[in-house]
Design an enzyme around this catalytic site. Structure first.
Site, PDB file in Angstrom:
ATOM      1  N   THR A 180      29.638 -25.214  39.141  1.00  0.00           N
ATOM      2  CA  THR A 180      28.648 -24.169  39.405  1.00  0.00           C
ATOM      3  C   THR A 180      28.858 -23.594  40.801  1.00  0.00           C
ATOM      4  OG1 THR A 180      26.978 -25.623  40.409  1.00  0.00           O
ATOM      5  CG2 THR A 180      26.975 -25.450  37.996  1.00  0.00           C
ATOM      6  N   TYR A 195      23.638 -33.458  51.964  1.00  0.00           N
ATOM      7  CA  TYR A 195      23.219 -33.237  50.576  1.00  0.00           C
ATOM      8  C   TYR A 195      22.777 -34.541  49.919  1.00  0.00           C
ATOM      9  CZ  TYR A 195      23.398 -31.857  45.664  1.00  0.00           C
ATOM     10  OH  TYR A 195      23.062 -31.615  44.356  1.00  0.00           O
ATOM     11  N   LYS A 241      18.976 -35.569  48.431  1.00  0.00           N
ATOM     12  CA  LYS A 241      18.677 -35.953  47.054  1.00  0.00           C
ATOM     13  C   LYS A 241      18.096 -37.368  46.974  1.00  0.00           C
ATOM     14  CE  LYS A 241      19.706 -32.133  45.068  1.00  0.00           C
ATOM     15  NZ  LYS A 241      18.629 -31.297  44.462  1.00  0.00           N
ATOM     16  N   ASN A 256      14.297 -26.988  40.786  1.00  0.00           N
ATOM     17  CA  ASN A 256      15.751 -26.946  40.616  1.00  0.00           C
ATOM     18  C   ASN A 256      16.473 -26.370  41.827  1.00  0.00           C
ATOM     19  OD1 ASN A 256      18.403 -26.462  38.998  1.00  0.00           O
ATOM     20  ND2 ASN A 256      17.756 -24.415  39.655  1.00  0.00           N
ATOM     21  N   ASP A 282      10.830 -18.045  47.296  1.00  0.00           N
ATOM     22  CA  ASP A 282      11.711 -18.646  48.290  1.00  0.00           C
ATOM     23  C   ASP A 282      11.095 -19.978  48.685  1.00  0.00           C
ATOM     24  OD1 ASP A 282      13.204 -19.431  50.471  1.00  0.00           O
ATOM     25  OD2 ASP A 282      13.144 -17.492  51.477  1.00  0.00           O
ATOM     26  N   LEU A 284      22.697 -24.245  37.372  1.00  0.00           N
ATOM     27  CA  LEU A 284      22.121 -25.090  36.331  1.00  0.00           C
ATOM     28  C   LEU A 284      20.724 -24.635  35.920  1.00  0.00           C
ATOM     29  CD1 LEU A 284      23.326 -28.624  37.465  1.00  0.00           C
ATOM     30  CD2 LEU A 284      24.321 -27.100  35.762  1.00  0.00           C
TER      31      LEU A 284
END
Length: 248
Positions: free
Chosen positions: A204, A169, A173, A96, A69, A20
Protein backbone atom coordinates in the site's frame (compact mmCIF):
# COMPACT_ATOMS: atom_id res chain seq x y z
CA UNK A 1 -30.90 7.15 26.25
CA UNK A 2 -31.78 3.71 24.90
CA UNK A 3 -29.74 2.38 21.97
CA UNK A 4 -31.18 3.12 18.56
CA UNK A 5 -32.18 0.02 16.59
CA UNK A 6 -32.17 0.66 12.86
CA UNK A 7 -31.72 -1.60 9.82
CA UNK A 8 -29.06 0.78 8.47
CA UNK A 9 -25.52 0.31 9.78
CA UNK A 10 -23.47 3.50 9.95
CA UNK A 11 -19.71 2.98 9.66
CA UNK A 12 -16.94 5.59 9.87
CA UNK A 13 -13.46 4.61 8.69
CA UNK A 14 -10.72 7.18 9.18
CA UNK A 15 -8.07 7.63 6.50
CA UNK A 16 -10.21 5.63 4.09
CA UNK A 17 -9.64 7.51 0.84
CA UNK A 18 -6.66 5.21 0.13
CA UNK A 19 -4.79 2.14 1.34
CA UNK A 20 -6.33 -0.52 3.55
CA UNK A 21 -9.13 1.75 4.68
CA UNK A 22 -10.20 2.13 1.07
CA UNK A 23 -10.02 -1.65 0.61
CA UNK A 24 -12.41 -2.03 3.56
CA UNK A 25 -14.80 0.48 2.04
CA UNK A 26 -14.80 -1.38 -1.28
CA UNK A 27 -15.38 -4.76 0.34
CA UNK A 28 -18.21 -3.52 2.54
CA UNK A 29 -19.83 -1.66 -0.34
CA UNK A 30 -19.79 -4.71 -2.59
CA UNK A 31 -21.01 -7.21 0.01
CA UNK A 32 -23.26 -5.40 2.47
CA UNK A 33 -26.67 -3.88 1.94
CA UNK A 34 -28.22 -1.17 4.09
CA UNK A 35 -24.81 0.11 5.14
CA UNK A 36 -23.88 3.77 5.17
CA UNK A 37 -20.11 4.01 4.92
CA UNK A 38 -18.48 7.32 5.79
CA UNK A 39 -14.98 7.85 4.45
CA UNK A 40 -12.96 9.99 6.84
CA UNK A 41 -10.38 11.89 4.83
CA UNK A 42 -7.99 14.69 5.72
CA UNK A 43 -8.45 15.99 2.16
CA UNK A 44 -12.18 16.15 1.51
CA UNK A 45 -11.70 16.31 -2.27
CA UNK A 46 -9.80 13.00 -2.21
CA UNK A 47 -12.43 11.56 0.10
CA UNK A 48 -15.25 12.55 -2.22
CA UNK A 49 -13.40 11.10 -5.21
CA UNK A 50 -12.94 7.81 -3.36
CA UNK A 51 -16.63 7.77 -2.40
CA UNK A 52 -17.63 8.38 -6.01
CA UNK A 53 -15.45 5.52 -7.23
CA UNK A 54 -16.81 3.05 -4.69
CA UNK A 55 -20.42 4.03 -5.34
CA UNK A 56 -20.08 2.37 -8.75
CA UNK A 57 -19.76 -1.06 -7.12
CA UNK A 58 -22.06 -0.48 -4.15
CA UNK A 59 -24.72 -3.08 -3.32
CA UNK A 60 -27.55 -0.94 -1.97
CA UNK A 61 -24.91 0.77 0.15
CA UNK A 62 -24.52 4.51 0.62
CA UNK A 63 -21.02 5.99 0.49
CA UNK A 64 -20.06 9.49 1.52
CA UNK A 65 -17.03 11.41 2.72
CA UNK A 66 -16.39 13.68 5.67
CA UNK A 67 -13.39 15.92 6.24
CA UNK A 68 -11.51 14.42 9.17
CA UNK A 69 -7.94 15.19 10.12
CA UNK A 70 -7.10 13.03 13.14
CA UNK A 71 -4.48 15.48 14.44
CA UNK A 72 -6.94 18.40 14.49
CA UNK A 73 -9.45 18.65 17.34
CA UNK A 74 -11.40 21.21 15.33
CA UNK A 75 -11.71 18.79 12.41
CA UNK A 76 -12.65 15.88 14.68
CA UNK A 77 -15.34 17.88 16.46
CA UNK A 78 -16.77 19.13 13.16
CA UNK A 79 -17.04 15.53 11.92
CA UNK A 80 -18.79 14.47 15.14
CA UNK A 81 -21.26 17.33 14.85
CA UNK A 82 -21.98 16.55 11.19
CA UNK A 83 -22.60 12.84 11.77
CA UNK A 84 -24.69 13.52 14.87
CA UNK A 85 -26.85 16.05 13.04
CA UNK A 86 -27.48 13.68 10.12
CA UNK A 87 -27.69 10.26 11.78
CA UNK A 88 -27.81 10.79 15.55
CA UNK A 89 -25.55 7.79 16.20
CA UNK A 90 -22.60 5.77 14.91
CA UNK A 91 -22.56 1.95 14.80
CA UNK A 92 -18.92 1.36 13.92
CA UNK A 93 -15.76 3.42 14.27
CA UNK A 94 -12.63 2.04 12.63
CA UNK A 95 -9.51 3.99 13.56
CA UNK A 96 -7.55 3.20 10.40
CA UNK A 97 -5.69 6.44 9.63
CA UNK A 98 -1.95 6.16 10.07
CA UNK A 99 1.50 6.99 8.74
CA UNK A 100 4.74 5.02 8.68
CA UNK A 101 7.41 7.30 7.23
CA UNK A 102 7.98 11.03 7.65
CA UNK A 103 10.54 13.49 6.31
CA UNK A 104 11.60 14.82 9.71
CA UNK A 105 15.37 14.70 10.20
CA UNK A 106 15.57 14.01 13.93
CA UNK A 107 14.28 11.09 16.04
CA UNK A 108 12.32 13.49 18.26
CA UNK A 109 10.49 15.03 15.32
CA UNK A 110 9.87 11.63 13.70
CA UNK A 111 8.46 10.09 16.88
CA UNK A 112 6.35 13.14 17.60
CA UNK A 113 4.69 13.18 14.18
CA UNK A 114 4.05 9.43 13.92
CA UNK A 115 2.70 9.04 17.46
CA UNK A 116 0.60 12.18 17.05
CA UNK A 117 -1.17 10.60 14.08
CA UNK A 118 -1.23 6.89 14.86
CA UNK A 119 -1.72 6.88 18.62
CA UNK A 120 -2.88 10.26 19.88
CA UNK A 121 -5.05 10.83 16.81
CA UNK A 122 -6.83 7.49 17.21
CA UNK A 123 -7.39 8.19 20.91
CA UNK A 124 -8.82 11.66 20.35
CA UNK A 125 -11.12 10.44 17.57
CA UNK A 126 -12.37 7.64 19.82
CA UNK A 127 -13.01 9.94 22.77
CA UNK A 128 -14.99 12.29 20.54
CA UNK A 129 -17.17 9.57 18.99
CA UNK A 130 -17.87 7.36 22.02
CA UNK A 131 -21.08 9.30 22.88
CA UNK A 132 -22.47 8.63 19.38
CA UNK A 133 -21.37 4.98 19.49
CA UNK A 134 -23.17 4.56 22.81
CA UNK A 135 -26.44 5.27 20.98
CA UNK A 136 -25.98 2.25 18.69
CA UNK A 137 -27.58 -1.13 19.27
CA UNK A 138 -24.23 -2.94 19.10
CA UNK A 139 -21.37 -0.42 18.98
CA UNK A 140 -18.14 -1.67 17.41
CA UNK A 141 -14.79 0.04 17.89
CA UNK A 142 -11.77 -1.09 15.87
CA UNK A 143 -8.14 -0.01 15.79
CA UNK A 144 -5.75 -0.69 12.94
CA UNK A 145 -2.65 -2.13 14.54
CA UNK A 146 0.23 -4.15 13.10
CA UNK A 147 2.37 -7.18 13.84
CA UNK A 148 5.16 -4.61 14.11
CA UNK A 149 3.48 -3.45 17.31
CA UNK A 150 3.67 -6.93 18.87
CA UNK A 151 6.30 -7.15 21.60
CA UNK A 152 6.37 -10.92 21.20
CA UNK A 153 6.84 -10.98 17.43
CA UNK A 154 9.53 -8.30 17.66
CA UNK A 155 11.69 -10.58 19.83
CA UNK A 156 11.25 -13.92 18.02
CA UNK A 157 13.95 -14.64 15.39
CA UNK A 158 11.55 -16.79 13.33
CA UNK A 159 8.89 -14.05 13.24
CA UNK A 160 8.25 -12.36 9.87
CA UNK A 161 8.54 -9.03 11.71
CA UNK A 162 11.89 -9.77 13.38
CA UNK A 163 14.08 -8.24 10.68
CA UNK A 164 12.36 -4.86 10.55
CA UNK A 165 13.43 -1.80 12.52
CA UNK A 166 10.83 0.95 12.35
CA UNK A 167 11.16 2.33 15.86
CA UNK A 168 8.62 5.15 15.72
CA UNK A 169 5.97 3.21 13.80
CA UNK A 170 6.33 0.04 15.87
CA UNK A 171 6.17 2.05 19.09
CA UNK A 172 3.04 3.84 17.90
CA UNK A 173 1.29 0.54 17.17
CA UNK A 174 2.35 -1.03 20.47
CA UNK A 175 0.81 2.03 22.12
CA UNK A 176 -2.35 1.63 20.03
CA UNK A 177 -2.63 -1.92 21.36
CA UNK A 178 -2.59 -0.61 24.92
CA UNK A 179 -5.14 2.09 24.08
CA UNK A 180 -7.41 -0.51 22.50
CA UNK A 181 -7.18 -2.78 25.53
CA UNK A 182 -8.02 0.07 27.88
CA UNK A 183 -11.10 0.95 25.83
CA UNK A 184 -12.09 -2.72 25.74
CA UNK A 185 -11.99 -2.79 29.52
CA UNK A 186 -13.73 0.57 29.92
CA UNK A 187 -16.55 -0.04 27.44
CA UNK A 188 -17.27 -3.74 27.94
CA UNK A 189 -20.22 -3.14 30.30
CA UNK A 190 -21.74 -0.70 27.79
CA UNK A 191 -22.07 -3.46 25.21
CA UNK A 192 -19.18 -2.33 23.00
CA UNK A 193 -17.10 -4.74 20.93
CA UNK A 194 -13.54 -3.39 20.88
CA UNK A 195 -10.83 -5.09 18.84
CA UNK A 196 -7.45 -4.53 17.20
CA UNK A 197 -6.55 -5.69 13.72
CA UNK A 198 -3.26 -6.81 12.19
CA UNK A 199 -3.77 -6.60 8.40
CA UNK A 200 -0.45 -8.26 7.62
CA UNK A 201 2.25 -6.78 5.39
CA UNK A 202 0.38 -5.39 2.39
CA UNK A 203 1.49 -3.45 -0.65
CA UNK A 204 0.00 0.00 0.00
CA UNK A 205 0.93 3.66 -0.04
CA UNK A 206 1.76 3.36 3.69
CA UNK A 207 4.97 1.47 2.90
CA UNK A 208 5.62 2.94 -0.52
CA UNK A 209 3.94 -0.03 -2.26
CA UNK A 210 6.78 -2.29 -1.16
CA UNK A 211 7.11 -5.16 -3.61
CA UNK A 212 7.23 -7.74 -0.79
CA UNK A 213 3.76 -6.75 0.39
CA UNK A 214 0.74 -8.94 -0.18
CA UNK A 215 -2.54 -8.16 -1.90
CA UNK A 216 -4.05 -5.06 -0.23
CA UNK A 217 -7.53 -6.59 -0.42
CA UNK A 218 -6.40 -9.33 1.95
CA UNK A 219 -5.65 -6.71 4.58
CA UNK A 220 -9.34 -5.82 4.76
CA UNK A 221 -10.67 -9.29 5.57
CA UNK A 222 -10.38 -9.35 9.37
CA UNK A 223 -11.44 -5.73 9.78
CA UNK A 224 -14.56 -6.22 7.66
CA UNK A 225 -15.43 -9.41 9.51
CA UNK A 226 -15.39 -7.51 12.80
CA UNK A 227 -17.20 -4.51 11.35
CA UNK A 228 -20.10 -6.70 10.22
CA UNK A 229 -20.33 -8.82 13.37
CA UNK A 230 -23.19 -7.32 15.38
CA UNK A 231 -23.79 -10.39 17.54
CA UNK A 232 -24.12 -9.85 21.28
CA UNK A 233 -21.44 -12.46 21.97
CA UNK A 234 -19.08 -11.19 19.27
CA UNK A 235 -15.32 -10.96 19.56
CA UNK A 236 -14.05 -8.47 22.12
CA UNK A 237 -10.67 -7.37 23.40
CA UNK A 238 -8.73 -9.24 20.72
CA UNK A 239 -5.66 -8.57 18.59
CA UNK A 240 -6.09 -10.68 15.49
CA UNK A 241 -5.27 -11.19 11.83
CA UNK A 242 -7.19 -13.14 9.22
CA UNK A 243 -5.16 -16.21 10.21
CA UNK A 244 -6.11 -15.92 13.88
CA UNK A 245 -4.96 -14.30 17.15
CA UNK A 246 -1.76 -12.21 17.16
CA UNK A 247 0.44 -12.28 20.29
CA UNK A 248 0.68 -9.03 22.20
Amino acid sequence: MSPILDPETIVLITGANQGLGYECVKKLAAEQSNYRIIIGSRDIVKGQAAASNVTKIANNTSIEAVQLDVISDESINAAVNLIESKYHRLDVLFNNAGIMFVTESTPRAEFRKILETNTIGATCVTEAFVPLLTKAGCPRLLFMSSGLGSLTLTTLPFSPYYGYDFKAYSTSKAAVNMIGLLYAKQLRKSGFKVNLVDPGFRQTNLNGFHNEGGDPAGGALEACRLITDASADGQHGSFAATEGPVPW
